[in-house]
Design a protein around this motif. Structure first.
Motif, mmCIF file in Angstrom:
data_model
loop_
_atom_site.group_PDB
_atom_site.id
_atom_site.type_symbol
_atom_site.label_atom_id
_atom_site.label_comp_id
_atom_site.label_asym_id
_atom_site.label_seq_id
_atom_site.Cartn_x
_atom_site.Cartn_y
_atom_site.Cartn_z
ATOM 1 N N GLY A 77 1.878 5.373 -1.714
ATOM 2 C CA GLY A 77 2.420 5.991 -2.922
ATOM 3 C C GLY A 77 2.467 7.487 -2.690
ATOM 4 O O GLY A 77 1.826 7.986 -1.757
ATOM 5 N N HIS A 84 8.742 -5.853 0.181
ATOM 6 C CA HIS A 84 8.870 -4.579 -0.539
ATOM 7 C C HIS A 84 7.568 -3.770 -0.502
ATOM 8 O O HIS A 84 6.506 -4.285 -0.153
ATOM 9 C CB HIS A 84 9.293 -4.823 -1.990
ATOM 10 C CG HIS A 84 8.317 -5.620 -2.811
ATOM 11 N ND1 HIS A 84 7.119 -5.111 -3.251
ATOM 12 C CD2 HIS A 84 8.372 -6.897 -3.278
ATOM 13 C CE1 HIS A 84 6.485 -6.027 -3.956
ATOM 14 N NE2 HIS A 84 7.205 -7.132 -3.978
ATOM 15 N N GLY A 85 7.681 -2.511 -0.921
ATOM 16 C CA GLY A 85 6.525 -1.627 -0.948
ATOM 17 C C GLY A 85 5.865 -1.593 -2.319
ATOM 18 O O GLY A 85 6.011 -2.538 -3.111
ATOM 19 N N SER A 86 5.150 -0.495 -2.602
ATOM 20 C CA SER A 86 4.331 -0.433 -3.815
ATOM 21 C C SER A 86 5.122 0.018 -5.042
ATOM 22 O O SER A 86 4.562 0.099 -6.138
ATOM 23 C CB SER A 86 3.156 0.518 -3.576
ATOM 24 O OG SER A 86 3.671 1.805 -3.261
ATOM 25 N N ALA A 87 6.407 0.311 -4.867
ATOM 26 C CA ALA A 87 7.327 0.661 -5.973
ATOM 27 C C ALA A 87 6.671 1.535 -7.043
ATOM 28 O O ALA A 87 6.581 1.131 -8.199
ATOM 29 C CB ALA A 87 7.904 -0.620 -6.590
ATOM 30 N N GLU A 128 -0.242 3.626 4.919
ATOM 31 C CA GLU A 128 0.652 2.820 5.759
ATOM 32 C C GLU A 128 0.133 2.747 7.194
ATOM 33 O O GLU A 128 0.255 1.722 7.855
ATOM 34 C CB GLU A 128 2.088 3.391 5.761
ATOM 35 C CG GLU A 128 2.784 3.317 4.414
ATOM 36 C CD GLU A 128 2.385 4.425 3.440
ATOM 37 O OE1 GLU A 128 1.487 5.258 3.776
ATOM 38 O OE2 GLU A 128 2.943 4.461 2.330
ATOM 39 N N GLU A 183 2.581 -11.128 2.918
ATOM 40 C CA GLU A 183 2.854 -9.999 2.005
ATOM 41 C C GLU A 183 4.342 -9.932 1.696
ATOM 42 O O GLU A 183 5.177 -10.305 2.521
ATOM 43 C CB GLU A 183 2.405 -8.681 2.647
ATOM 44 C CG GLU A 183 3.068 -8.446 3.974
ATOM 45 C CD GLU A 183 2.723 -7.123 4.646
ATOM 46 O OE1 GLU A 183 2.496 -6.131 3.947
ATOM 47 O OE2 GLU A 183 2.707 -7.088 5.874
ATOM 48 N N ASN A 236 9.195 -7.583 -9.961
ATOM 49 C CA ASN A 236 9.539 -8.977 -9.706
ATOM 50 C C ASN A 236 8.432 -9.579 -8.828
ATOM 51 O O ASN A 236 8.207 -9.119 -7.706
ATOM 52 C CB ASN A 236 10.887 -9.003 -8.966
ATOM 53 C CG ASN A 236 11.409 -10.402 -8.789
ATOM 54 O OD1 ASN A 236 10.652 -11.364 -8.854
ATOM 55 N ND2 ASN A 236 12.695 -10.516 -8.559
ATOM 56 N N ASP A 253 7.722 3.836 -8.720
ATOM 57 C CA ASP A 253 8.610 4.167 -9.855
ATOM 58 C C ASP A 253 8.511 3.167 -11.006
ATOM 59 O O ASP A 253 8.832 3.502 -12.139
ATOM 60 C CB ASP A 253 10.079 4.285 -9.379
ATOM 61 C CG ASP A 253 10.569 3.078 -8.597
ATOM 62 O OD1 ASP A 253 9.732 2.379 -7.962
ATOM 63 O OD2 ASP A 253 11.783 2.803 -8.614
ATOM 64 N N VAL A 255 0.833 -1.199 0.000
ATOM 65 C CA VAL A 255 0.000 0.000 0.000
ATOM 66 C C VAL A 255 0.870 1.252 0.000
ATOM 67 O O VAL A 255 2.029 1.221 0.403
ATOM 68 C CB VAL A 255 -0.959 0.053 1.219
ATOM 69 C CG1 VAL A 255 -1.953 -1.093 1.184
ATOM 70 C CG2 VAL A 255 -0.186 0.086 2.529
HETATM 71 P P1 NAD Z 1 9.677 0.068 -2.302
HETATM 72 O O1 NAD Z 1 9.975 -1.251 -1.696
HETATM 73 O O2 NAD Z 1 8.327 0.256 -2.869
HETATM 74 O O3 NAD Z 1 10.748 0.362 -3.478
HETATM 75 C C1 NAD Z 1 12.153 0.506 -3.243
HETATM 76 C C2 NAD Z 1 12.911 0.234 -4.564
HETATM 77 O O4 NAD Z 1 12.863 -1.172 -4.836
HETATM 78 C C3 NAD Z 1 12.265 0.915 -5.783
HETATM 79 O O5 NAD Z 1 13.292 1.338 -6.662
HETATM 80 C C4 NAD Z 1 11.434 -0.169 -6.426
HETATM 81 O O6 NAD Z 1 11.283 -0.011 -7.822
HETATM 82 C C5 NAD Z 1 12.245 -1.422 -6.078
HETATM 83 N N1 NAD Z 1 11.346 -2.586 -5.904
HETATM 84 C C6 NAD Z 1 10.540 -2.828 -4.849
HETATM 85 N N2 NAD Z 1 9.864 -3.964 -5.034
HETATM 86 C C7 NAD Z 1 10.247 -4.443 -6.232
HETATM 87 C C8 NAD Z 1 9.887 -5.586 -6.982
HETATM 88 N N3 NAD Z 1 8.986 -6.472 -6.565
HETATM 89 N N4 NAD Z 1 10.484 -5.771 -8.188
HETATM 90 C C9 NAD Z 1 11.389 -4.906 -8.650
HETATM 91 N N5 NAD Z 1 11.792 -3.805 -7.975
HETATM 92 C C10 NAD Z 1 11.215 -3.580 -6.779
HETATM 93 O O7 NAD Z 1 9.990 1.159 -1.199
HETATM 94 P P2 NAD Z 1 9.745 2.741 -1.226
HETATM 95 O O8 NAD Z 1 10.062 3.283 -2.581
HETATM 96 O O9 NAD Z 1 10.465 3.251 -0.053
HETATM 97 O O10 NAD Z 1 8.195 2.922 -0.953
HETATM 98 C C11 NAD Z 1 7.209 3.140 -1.961
HETATM 99 C C12 NAD Z 1 5.836 3.196 -1.315
HETATM 100 O O11 NAD Z 1 5.541 1.912 -0.724
HETATM 101 C C13 NAD Z 1 5.744 4.195 -0.166
HETATM 102 O O12 NAD Z 1 4.485 4.807 -0.221
HETATM 103 C C14 NAD Z 1 5.883 3.337 1.080
HETATM 104 O O13 NAD Z 1 5.290 3.914 2.193
HETATM 105 C C15 NAD Z 1 5.183 2.082 0.648
HETATM 106 N N6 NAD Z 1 5.593 0.868 1.384
HETATM 107 C C16 NAD Z 1 4.603 -0.029 1.643
HETATM 108 C C17 NAD Z 1 4.927 -1.210 2.273
HETATM 109 C C18 NAD Z 1 3.832 -2.192 2.519
HETATM 110 O O14 NAD Z 1 2.746 -2.044 1.998
HETATM 111 N N7 NAD Z 1 4.075 -3.249 3.285
HETATM 112 C C19 NAD Z 1 6.249 -1.499 2.625
HETATM 113 C C20 NAD Z 1 7.240 -0.572 2.310
HETATM 114 C C21 NAD Z 1 6.900 0.617 1.671
#
Ligand code: NAD
Length: 358
Positions: A72, A279-282, A86, A276, A292, A284, A70
């Motif tokens: 973004g 990682h987060g919602s990525a 979050e 779950e 992945n 980017d 969740v």
């Molecule tokens: P993120 O884990 O979303 O991404 C960090 C980096 O890792 C990014 O460059 C992303 O492209 C890459 N990445 C992450 N998962 C990937 C995957 N499955 N495959 C390929 N690349 C991957 O962390 P962030 O950028 O700090 O957070 C983005 C949003 O997600 C924020 O709003 C944050 O609050 C939220 N978040 C949610 C959770 C959750 O729902 N449990 C956990 C962490 C962050």
């Protein structure tokens, strides 16, 4: 008999990776039923709250919950803060469902050994960190500023009952593995750690099939880097677990590969859990087919193993992920020379195919 899974895809890449996880579980068996609900930013946009009552009810009515991620940038400044995804969805869901145990496996996949910052076989790790999630210094009262802001106070509290219930989860998980627990504390300094060690020692005496040792947290942080292969299950309190689970994850080398579970009290004789990816919602890479899906797929494998006691299905999923990576298929985040670059869906398809063949 069929089992009901609440599916909460969430935001960003959440729906993309969860679709692959559901596809792969379906490839193992048709006994799992999936029902979807909205959570996170998308739920806030549609209903005004990131955890709508219908979503919470679906989770309560299900045997397990499979969630994407969740949040973004568009919801970062939502007011009140309690409506940010979050806080209002993730933390609220953990607390509503009394999820007091966070379970994070960190396992190096042989085909991705080069991704580990520890070189060669030294980077082989296969550990599960069982972290207490709702007690300790993150929740203790009082926490406040005194003396016009010049003094800060946090309080660390644990009860015997809190230690016992998380330790029970660790024993149950150790029994699905090598039957070894390292309980991590700071018993040479902290009273809460002395209570922790007392309770775990008592439980070890009545569970002789599991080998229990104790380690101080500073030593554990060193040992994880010195020889990560020595650990099977690490059992620890909230703050130590927060740090050690990230350290252990990093040894595997990729965020897109790490699954997790948050578990609560048993329901209908089964361990109830929210599964779950770490990682987060990525945002980017959302919507580009570049995510992945393996962390989400391995989270679903954990669900089969821990909630549904379906070790066979879980093994097949985990082995299929290894197989497909060994065959050289890669999403961009783990791409290496001479490998084949594939999309989220293609990698999910290949893993589901391998599951069916397996
Ligand atoms: P993120 O884990 O979303 O991404 C960090 C980096 O890792 C990014 O460059 C992303 O492209 C890459 N990445 C992450 N998962 C990937 C995957 N499955 N495959 C390929 N690349 C991957 O962390 P962030 O950028 O700090 O957070 C983005 C949003 O997600 C924020 O709003 C944050 O609050 C939220 N978040 C949610 C959770 C959750 O729902 N449990 C956990 C962490 C962050």
């Amino acid at each position: 008999m069929s089992f009901k899974v609440a599916v909460l895809p969430g935001d960003g890449i959440g729906p993309e990776v969860i679709a692959e996880a559901v596809k792969v579980v379906r490839a193992t068996s048709d006994k799992y039923e999936f029902e979807e609900a909205i959570i996170g930013g998308i739920a806030y946009d549609q209903t005004g709250h990131p955890l709508p009552p219908a979503t919470l009810q679906l989770c309560r009515d299900s045997d397990a919950v499979l969630m994407g991620a969740v949040g973004g940038p568009q919801w970062e400044n939502v007011q009140p803060a309690s409506h940010r995804p979050e806080i209002g969805a993730l933390l609220a869901l953990r607390s509503e469902l009394t999820l007091y145990a966070n379970v994070r496996p960190a396992k190096t996949l042989k085909s991705l050994l080069n991704a580990s910052p520890l070189k060669g076989d030294h980077g082989m790790i296969d550990v599960v960190v069982v972290r207490e999630l709702t007690g300790g210094i993150y929740f203790g009262e009082p926490r406040e500023r005194r003396d016009n802001g010049n003094t800060a106070v946090d309080t660390c509290v644990y009860t015997k009952q809190e230690v016992k219930r998380i330790a029970e989860q660790a024993f149950a998980i150790a029994r699905t593995r090598r039957h070894e627990i390292v309980s991590v504390d700071k018993a040479n300094v902290l009273e809460t750690s002395r209570l922790w060690r007392e309770v775990v020692t008592e439980m070890a005496a009545s569970n002789p099939d599991v080998k229990v040792t104790h380690m101080l947290v500073d030593n554990c942080a060193m040992q994880l880097v010195r020889y990560p292969g020595q650990f099977d299950v690490i059992l620890t309190e909230n703050m130590f677990g927060d740090i050690l689970s990230d350290e252990a994850s990093m040894i595997t080398g990729s965020l897109g590969l790490l699954p997790s579970a948050s578990m609560g009290p048993s329901k209908n004789g089964r361990l109830f859990g929210l599964y779950e990816p770490v990682h987060g919602s990525a945002p980017d890479i959302a919507g580009q087919g570049r995510a992945n899906p393996i962390a989400a797929i391995l989270s679903a494998a954990m669900m089969l193993r821990y909630t549904f006691n379906d070790n066979e299905g879980a093994d097949r999923i985990e082995e299929s992920c290894e197989k497909v990576l060994e065959a050289g298929l890669r999403t961009a985040d783990i791409f290496e020379k001479d490998c084949q670059l594939v999309s989220t869906t293609k990698l999910g398809d290949a893993i589901a195919e391998a599951v069916k063949e397996g």
